[in-house]
Design a protein around this motif. Structure first.
Motif, short mmCIF file in Angstrom:
data_model
loop_
_atom_site.label_atom_id
_atom_site.label_comp_id
_atom_site.label_asym_id
_atom_site.label_seq_id
_atom_site.Cartn_x
_atom_site.Cartn_y
_atom_site.Cartn_z
N THR A 17 2.40 -63.07 -32.91
CA THR A 17 1.82 -63.95 -33.93
C THR A 17 0.35 -63.55 -34.10
O THR A 17 -0.36 -63.29 -33.14
CB THR A 17 1.93 -65.43 -33.55
OG1 THR A 17 1.23 -65.67 -32.33
CG2 THR A 17 3.38 -65.85 -33.39
N GLY A 18 -0.09 -63.48 -35.35
CA GLY A 18 -1.45 -63.03 -35.61
C GLY A 18 -1.64 -61.57 -35.26
O GLY A 18 -2.74 -61.12 -34.98
N GLY A 21 -4.34 -58.53 -36.51
CA GLY A 21 -5.76 -58.51 -36.15
C GLY A 21 -6.07 -57.42 -35.13
O GLY A 21 -5.20 -56.66 -34.71
N ASP A 42 1.76 -62.67 -39.56
CA ASP A 42 0.33 -62.87 -39.79
C ASP A 42 0.14 -63.38 -41.22
O ASP A 42 0.84 -62.95 -42.14
CB ASP A 42 -0.43 -61.56 -39.60
CG ASP A 42 -1.91 -61.78 -39.31
OD1 ASP A 42 -2.35 -61.31 -38.26
OD2 ASP A 42 -2.60 -62.41 -40.12
N SER A 43 -0.81 -64.30 -41.38
CA SER A 43 -1.08 -64.85 -42.71
C SER A 43 -2.13 -64.04 -43.47
O SER A 43 -2.36 -64.29 -44.65
CB SER A 43 -1.55 -66.31 -42.58
OG SER A 43 -2.75 -66.35 -41.83
N ASP A 68 2.46 -67.95 -42.22
CA ASP A 68 1.56 -68.77 -41.41
C ASP A 68 2.33 -69.38 -40.25
O ASP A 68 3.44 -69.87 -40.42
CB ASP A 68 0.98 -69.88 -42.30
CG ASP A 68 -0.20 -70.57 -41.66
OD1 ASP A 68 -0.06 -71.09 -40.53
OD2 ASP A 68 -1.27 -70.61 -42.29
N HIS A 87 1.83 -64.78 -28.25
CA HIS A 87 1.11 -65.72 -29.13
C HIS A 87 -0.33 -65.84 -28.67
O HIS A 87 -0.63 -66.02 -27.56
CB HIS A 87 1.79 -67.09 -29.09
CG HIS A 87 1.07 -68.13 -29.87
ND1 HIS A 87 0.99 -68.12 -31.25
CD2 HIS A 87 0.38 -69.21 -29.46
CE1 HIS A 87 0.29 -69.17 -31.63
NE2 HIS A 87 -0.09 -69.83 -30.58
#
Length: 87
Positions: A17-18, A21, A42-43, A68, A87
């Motif tokens: 998640t994410g 980045g 990822d948003s 999201d 996460h």
């Protein structure tokens, strides 16, 4: 089997998640190098990614899912077939 041999020969599908980045990209690369399939949710928030719709510098072997973490539907889609989550 010994704990370090449990599941030997099996490939995990790992959701990060994410993961688009800075840290997530490196985690994804490390998991790929160990033979895992990697999916990133990822948003791509504008503050971090500058309005891009596709993440920069993410290994092409990584499956990218735009969404999201707060969206239940996005999570459900991203979790299909996943065996582990970072996460």
């Amino acid at each position: 089997p010994a704990p370090d041999q449990a599941g030997a020969g099996m490939t995990d599908t790992v959701l990060i998640t994410g993961g688009a980045g800075f840290i997530g990209r490196y985690v994804a690369s490390a998991l790929l190098a160990r033979g895992h399939r990697v999916r990133v949710l990822d948003s791509l928030i504008e503050q971090v990614h500058g309005g891009k719709t596709v993440p920069d510098a993410l290994d092409p072997a990584v499956e990218f899912v735009a969404g999201d973490i707060r969206d239940e539907g996005a999570i459900a889609r991203a979790l299909k077939g996943v065996t582990k989550v970072v996460h």
